[in-house]
Motif scaffolding. Structure first.
Motif, PDB file in Angstrom:
ATOM      1  N   ALA A 170       6.472   0.437   7.452  1.00 47.26           N
ATOM      2  CA  ALA A 170       6.027  -0.272   6.252  1.00 47.26           C
ATOM      3  C   ALA A 170       5.278  -1.552   6.628  1.00 47.26           C
ATOM      4  O   ALA A 170       4.243  -1.866   6.035  1.00 47.26           O
ATOM      5  CB  ALA A 170       7.222  -0.584   5.347  1.00 47.26           C
TER       6      ALA A 170
ATOM      7  N   LYS B 172       1.876  -0.695   7.670  1.00 51.78           N
ATOM      8  CA  LYS B 172       1.051  -0.302   6.520  1.00 51.78           C
ATOM      9  C   LYS B 172       0.431  -1.517   5.826  1.00 51.78           C
ATOM     10  O   LYS B 172      -0.681  -1.431   5.312  1.00 51.78           O
ATOM     11  CB  LYS B 172       1.911   0.492   5.537  1.00 51.78           C
ATOM     12  CG  LYS B 172       1.199   1.099   4.388  1.00 51.78           C
ATOM     13  CD  LYS B 172       0.764   2.482   4.735  1.00 51.78           C
ATOM     14  CE  LYS B 172       0.328   3.220   3.484  1.00 51.78           C
ATOM     15  NZ  LYS B 172      -0.336   4.453   3.812  1.00 51.78           N
ATOM     16  N   VAL B 173       1.139  -2.640   5.819  1.00 51.25           N
ATOM     17  CA  VAL B 173       0.619  -3.848   5.160  1.00 51.25           C
ATOM     18  C   VAL B 173       0.016  -4.843   6.151  1.00 51.25           C
ATOM     19  O   VAL B 173      -0.247  -5.986   5.797  1.00 51.25           O
ATOM     20  CB  VAL B 173       1.694  -4.544   4.279  1.00 51.25           C
ATOM     21  CG1 VAL B 173       2.109  -3.643   3.125  1.00 51.25           C
ATOM     22  CG2 VAL B 173       2.895  -4.987   5.100  1.00 51.25           C
TER      23      VAL B 173
ATOM     24  N   CYS C 187       9.943   4.381  -2.446  1.00 56.01           N
ATOM     25  CA  CYS C 187       8.937   3.343  -2.703  1.00 56.01           C
ATOM     26  C   CYS C 187       7.768   3.487  -1.742  1.00 56.01           C
ATOM     27  O   CYS C 187       6.604   3.388  -2.145  1.00 56.01           O
ATOM     28  CB  CYS C 187       9.558   1.949  -2.569  1.00 56.01           C
ATOM     29  SG  CYS C 187      10.735   1.545  -3.868  1.00 56.01           S
ATOM     30  N   PHE C 188       8.066   3.725  -0.485  1.00 54.20           N
ATOM     31  CA  PHE C 188       7.008   3.870   0.520  1.00 54.20           C
ATOM     32  C   PHE C 188       6.100   5.052   0.161  1.00 54.20           C
ATOM     33  O   PHE C 188       4.877   4.921   0.191  1.00 54.20           O
ATOM     34  CB  PHE C 188       7.628   4.062   1.909  1.00 54.20           C
ATOM     35  CG  PHE C 188       6.634   4.071   3.027  1.00 54.20           C
ATOM     36  CD1 PHE C 188       6.236   2.888   3.626  1.00 54.20           C
ATOM     37  CD2 PHE C 188       6.092   5.258   3.497  1.00 54.20           C
ATOM     38  CE1 PHE C 188       5.310   2.881   4.663  1.00 54.20           C
ATOM     39  CE2 PHE C 188       5.166   5.274   4.523  1.00 54.20           C
ATOM     40  CZ  PHE C 188       4.777   4.077   5.115  1.00 54.20           C
ATOM     41  N   ARG C 189       6.716   6.185  -0.174  1.00 52.63           N
ATOM     42  CA  ARG C 189       5.937   7.382  -0.534  1.00 52.63           C
ATOM     43  C   ARG C 189       5.053   7.145  -1.747  1.00 52.63           C
ATOM     44  O   ARG C 189       3.955   7.686  -1.831  1.00 52.63           O
ATOM     45  CB  ARG C 189       6.863   8.567  -0.786  1.00 52.63           C
ATOM     46  CG  ARG C 189       7.421   9.207   0.468  1.00 52.63           C
ATOM     47  CD  ARG C 189       8.128  10.519   0.171  1.00 52.63           C
ATOM     48  NE  ARG C 189       9.245  10.373  -0.732  1.00 52.63           N
ATOM     49  CZ  ARG C 189      10.489  10.120  -0.354  1.00 52.63           C
ATOM     50  NH1 ARG C 189      10.786   9.988   0.920  1.00 52.63           N
ATOM     51  NH2 ARG C 189      11.456   9.999  -1.246  1.00 52.63           N
ATOM     52  N   SER C 190       5.521   6.332  -2.688  1.00 51.23           N
ATOM     53  CA  SER C 190       4.746   6.091  -3.906  1.00 51.23           C
ATOM     54  C   SER C 190       3.762   4.929  -3.754  1.00 51.23           C
ATOM     55  O   SER C 190       3.074   4.583  -4.712  1.00 51.23           O
ATOM     56  CB  SER C 190       5.682   5.854  -5.096  1.00 51.23           C
ATOM     57  OG  SER C 190       6.392   4.650  -4.940  1.00 51.23           O
ATOM     58  N   GLY C 191       3.712   4.335  -2.561  1.00 50.54           N
ATOM     59  CA  GLY C 191       2.749   3.269  -2.309  1.00 50.54           C
ATOM     60  C   GLY C 191       3.241   1.869  -2.594  1.00 50.54           C
ATOM     61  O   GLY C 191       2.492   0.906  -2.454  1.00 50.54           O
ATOM     62  N   ASN C 192       4.493   1.723  -2.975  1.00 51.14           N
ATOM     63  CA  ASN C 192       5.083   0.400  -3.224  1.00 51.14           C
ATOM     64  C   ASN C 192       5.686  -0.120  -1.920  1.00 51.14           C
ATOM     65  O   ASN C 192       6.900  -0.226  -1.764  1.00 51.14           O
ATOM     66  CB  ASN C 192       6.154   0.481  -4.312  1.00 51.14           C
ATOM     67  CG  ASN C 192       5.601   0.918  -5.644  1.00 51.14           C
ATOM     68  OD1 ASN C 192       4.484   0.557  -6.000  1.00 51.14           O
ATOM     69  ND2 ASN C 192       6.365   1.718  -6.366  1.00 51.14           N
ATOM     70  N   VAL C 193       4.823  -0.461  -0.983  1.00 51.14           N
ATOM     71  CA  VAL C 193       5.262  -0.781   0.368  1.00 51.14           C
ATOM     72  C   VAL C 193       6.074  -2.074   0.423  1.00 51.14           C
ATOM     73  O   VAL C 193       7.078  -2.148   1.139  1.00 51.14           O
ATOM     74  CB  VAL C 193       4.059  -0.824   1.335  1.00 51.14           C
ATOM     75  CG1 VAL C 193       4.510  -1.113   2.749  1.00 51.14           C
ATOM     76  CG2 VAL C 193       3.298   0.501   1.282  1.00 51.14           C
ATOM     77  N   ASP C 194       5.669  -3.085  -0.322  1.00 45.75           N
ATOM     78  CA  ASP C 194       6.443  -4.334  -0.320  1.00 45.75           C
ATOM     79  C   ASP C 194       7.861  -4.107  -0.841  1.00 45.75           C
ATOM     80  O   ASP C 194       8.823  -4.662  -0.305  1.00 45.75           O
ATOM     81  CB  ASP C 194       5.736  -5.420  -1.136  1.00 45.75           C
ATOM     82  CG  ASP C 194       4.476  -5.927  -0.448  1.00 45.75           C
ATOM     83  OD1 ASP C 194       4.450  -5.957   0.798  1.00 45.75           O
ATOM     84  OD2 ASP C 194       3.517  -6.290  -1.160  1.00 45.75           O
TER      85      ASP C 194
END
Length: 126
Positions: free
Chosen positions: A80, A83-84, A48-55
């Motif tokens: 993470a 990142k947000v 998820c983190f790699r694909s940009g779905n950080v939440d």
């Protein structure tokens, strides 16, 4: 989020009782199952983190930590949070990682980044 929930609520594998003549197992089957579940959740969080779905990554890491607390997962969740823009949470997670594993270099790095973001410049050097 659906995948994380499916992994978190997957039914446990049936317990296997060793034969009386078998040597003791370490770790126990339950502990091994917990480690496997925590690892699956961590890997899902990494994807998820790699694909940009950080939440969603944060959610997966949190679920993993509810099963088994590891320095690596705390450090990943710290990244993470950074990142947000949640520097306080990132600092707390990096510190938790260091409490578990005092030589975890990435945790020191994440904590320093979080502290710099928070304006804690002197503490960032710790």
């Amino acid at each position: 989020q659906k995948k994380a929930n499916e992994l978190a609520h997957a039914p446990p594998a049936p317990a296997v009782t060793p034969a009386p003549s078998s040597p003791a197992r370490a770790p126990s089957d339950k502990a091994a199952q917990q480690m496997e579940q925590a690892e699956r959740l961590k890997e899902e969080g990494n994807a998820c983190f790699r694909s940009g779905n950080v939440d969603e990554a944060i959610e997966c890491y949190t679920l993993s930590l509810e099963v088994v607390r590891t320095a690596g997962v705390f450090t990943n969740r710290s990244a993470a949070h950074l990142k947000v823009g949640k520097a306080s949470e990132a600092e707390a997670d990096a510190t938790a990682a260091l409490e578990l594993e005092s030589s975890h270099i990435k945790a020191y790095h994440r904590r320093a980044l979080a502290r710099r973001t928070l304006g804690k410049y002197a503490q960032a050097l710790e």
